[in-house]
Design a protein around this motif. Structure first.
Motif, mmCIF file in Angstrom:
data_model
loop_
_atom_site.group_PDB
_atom_site.id
_atom_site.type_symbol
_atom_site.label_atom_id
_atom_site.label_comp_id
_atom_site.label_asym_id
_atom_site.label_seq_id
_atom_site.Cartn_x
_atom_site.Cartn_y
_atom_site.Cartn_z
ATOM 1 N N VAL A 1 -9.544 8.966 0.480
ATOM 2 C CA VAL A 1 -8.217 8.267 0.343
ATOM 3 C C VAL A 1 -7.005 9.082 0.626
ATOM 4 C CG1 VAL A 1 -6.614 8.025 -1.878
ATOM 5 C CG2 VAL A 1 -9.180 7.973 -1.875
ATOM 6 N N LEU A 2 -6.051 8.339 1.380
ATOM 7 C CA LEU A 2 -4.875 9.047 2.091
ATOM 8 C C LEU A 2 -3.769 8.652 1.100
ATOM 9 C CD1 LEU A 2 -3.554 10.448 4.367
ATOM 10 C CD2 LEU A 2 -3.223 7.924 5.478
ATOM 11 N N LEU A 3 -3.096 9.843 0.749
ATOM 12 C CA LEU A 3 -1.859 9.597 0.195
ATOM 13 C C LEU A 3 -0.545 10.079 0.817
ATOM 14 C CD1 LEU A 3 -1.162 10.245 -3.651
ATOM 15 C CD2 LEU A 3 0.216 10.738 -2.098
ATOM 16 N N GLY A 4 0.330 9.408 0.954
ATOM 17 C CA GLY A 4 1.462 9.727 1.555
ATOM 18 C C GLY A 4 2.862 9.309 1.056
ATOM 19 N N HIS A 5 3.902 10.149 1.262
ATOM 20 C CA HIS A 5 5.136 9.744 0.739
ATOM 21 C C HIS A 5 6.375 9.675 1.599
ATOM 22 C CE1 HIS A 5 8.136 9.645 -2.958
ATOM 23 N NE2 HIS A 5 8.930 10.002 -2.231
ATOM 24 N N VAL B 1 -2.740 5.043 -0.441
ATOM 25 C CA VAL B 1 -1.565 5.129 -1.227
ATOM 26 C C VAL B 1 -0.111 5.116 -0.314
ATOM 27 C CG1 VAL B 1 -0.201 6.521 -3.199
ATOM 28 C CG2 VAL B 1 -2.757 6.259 -3.333
ATOM 29 N N LEU B 2 0.540 4.254 -0.486
ATOM 30 C CA LEU B 2 2.018 4.529 0.105
ATOM 31 C C LEU B 2 3.018 4.610 -0.828
ATOM 32 C CD1 LEU B 2 1.128 1.330 2.583
ATOM 33 C CD2 LEU B 2 0.355 3.552 2.768
ATOM 34 N N VAL C 1 -4.981 -0.852 -1.595
ATOM 35 C CA VAL C 1 -3.871 -0.224 -1.183
ATOM 36 C C VAL C 1 -2.925 -0.236 -2.612
ATOM 37 C CG1 VAL C 1 -1.711 -0.782 0.155
ATOM 38 C CG2 VAL C 1 -3.718 -1.126 1.115
ATOM 39 N N PHE C 2 -2.307 0.872 -2.798
ATOM 40 C CA PHE C 2 -1.306 1.037 -3.779
ATOM 41 C C PHE C 2 0.062 1.494 -3.333
ATOM 42 C CE2 PHE C 2 0.415 3.526 -7.444
ATOM 43 C CZ PHE C 2 0.467 2.638 -8.181
ATOM 44 N N MET C 3 0.958 0.791 -3.626
ATOM 45 C CA MET C 3 2.400 1.257 -3.520
ATOM 46 C C MET C 3 3.162 1.594 -4.686
ATOM 47 S SD MET C 3 2.993 -1.484 -0.199
ATOM 48 C CE MET C 3 2.651 -2.835 -1.133
ATOM 49 N N TYR C 4 4.095 2.481 -4.727
ATOM 50 C CA TYR C 4 4.865 2.855 -5.804
ATOM 51 C C TYR C 4 6.437 2.986 -4.828
ATOM 52 C CZ TYR C 4 4.615 7.732 -4.627
ATOM 53 O OH TYR C 4 4.571 9.059 -3.912
ATOM 54 N N ILE C 5 7.338 2.922 -5.898
ATOM 55 C CA ILE C 5 8.723 2.827 -5.025
ATOM 56 C C ILE C 5 9.747 3.133 -6.602
ATOM 57 C CG2 ILE C 5 9.174 0.616 -5.488
ATOM 58 C CD1 ILE C 5 10.206 2.737 -2.569
ATOM 59 N N GLY C 6 10.706 3.794 -6.169
ATOM 60 C CA GLY C 6 11.550 4.218 -7.246
ATOM 61 C C GLY C 6 12.510 3.356 -7.464
#
Length: 307
Positions: free
Chosen positions: A177-181, A203-204, A234-239
């Motif tokens: 799994v790759l997680l980057g912010h 995780v984008l 693919v999972f994306m989160y945003i504020g």
């Protein structure tokens, strides 16, 4: 990105040193060693730091390792591995989130955590601007810095960092799994559209899709023209505050919420049989405050405990 300097310092001091060995039980707390001198740096117990050089660029990079609580007692078991960019702040946060969430029973599957740190001798800003971006066309605010080293760094990950981890630890190569912010999320998207099989999940987080006139959207279109499947989770989160506006919590120009929604909509329209994609907008969070809750949601989404 000037805004990044504030968040990059969140976890740096926590990794002033390292203690070799496997991790403590999930509910244990890190603390200074009993015989440590007064005023000694705080150290995350049960973590490891290894130098993994890049023979092409000649740069030295460090990887931070945290093993799951059952690692020693389950010698036949292989674990999924979560690789996280910007490790200097993200590694200690994710490590503690994983332990905290699992205190009353497994919610997140146990995993090996690997923090991908910056090149030795470079500041975080210099290292990430170079290594996490796909083209040399950086923003005007940081035009004096080198950009566009993302493809070279991707090669380093594939040929050096991942093989190092999988040769030394009981890592499952089928469950990376790759997680980057921010720029790390941009790097994740670059890998997704050029070598998607390198990781099984991406995780984008608050991804900088705005970079170089939304160059990443062109990369997605290029991939779609020549492929009929994109096998990835693919999972994306945003504020919710990551939109243009007058408040200091707003972004300075790009509508990052709209970019994430556009990317999700576009990917779903491709109807790739092997793709799972979803996103979440976390209300009342901005580019800085969204990271911890975004990390939590991401871990629960891509590494849920097996029932």
């Amino acid at each position: 990105m000037t805004i990044w300097k504030r968040i990059a310092g969140l976890g740096l001091v926590l990794l002033a040193g390292a203690v070799m060995g496997c991790s403590e039980p999930a509910d244990a707390q890190s603390s200074p060693a009993p015989d440590a001198a007064e005023g000694a740096p705080y150290v995350l117990t049960g973590t490891q730091v290894w130098t993994v050089p890049d023979p092409v660029s000649g740069r030295d990079y460090q990887v931070f390792i945290s093993l799951p609580a059952s690692y020693e007692t389950s010698p036949q078991r292989r674990y999924p591995v979560l690789y996280v960019t910007d490790a200097d702040y993200a590694f200690p946060i994710i490590r503690q989130i994983a332990r905290r969430v699992n205190l009353d029973g497994l919610v997140i599957e146990e995993f090996i955590l690997v923090g991908l740190s910056y090149s030795r001798g470079d500041s975080g800003t210099i290292s990430r601007n170079r290594d996490y971006t796909p083209t040399p066309n950086g923003p005007r605010s940081s035009s004096s810095m080198l950009h566009g080293g993302g493809p070279a760094y991707q090669t380093y990950l594939k040929t050096q960092a991942l093989p190092f981890v999988e040769s030394r630890f009981r890592a499952d190569p089928e469950r990376r799994v790759l997680l980057g912010h921010s720029y790390g999320g941009l790097l994740g998207a670059q890998i997704l559209f050029t070598d998607p099989g390198l990781f099984h999940a991406y995780v984008l987080g608050s991804p900088s899709f705005w970079y170089d006139k939304r160059h990443i959207m062109g990369m997605e279109a290029d991939y779609a023209r020549t492929h009929r499947d994109l096998p990835a989770d693919v999972f994306m989160y945003i504020g919710g505050w990551e939109v243009p506006g007058p408040d200091r919590r707003n972004t300075s120009g790009a509508d990052m919420v709209a970019d994430v929604r556009t990317m999700e909509r576009t990917l779903k329209s491709r109807a790739y049989p092997g793709l799972t994609v979803r996103s979440t907008v976390l209300t009342d969070e901005d580019h800085l405050t969204v990271a911890p809750i975004g990390f939590t949601r991401a871990l629960m989404a891509v590494l849920p405990a097996k029932r």
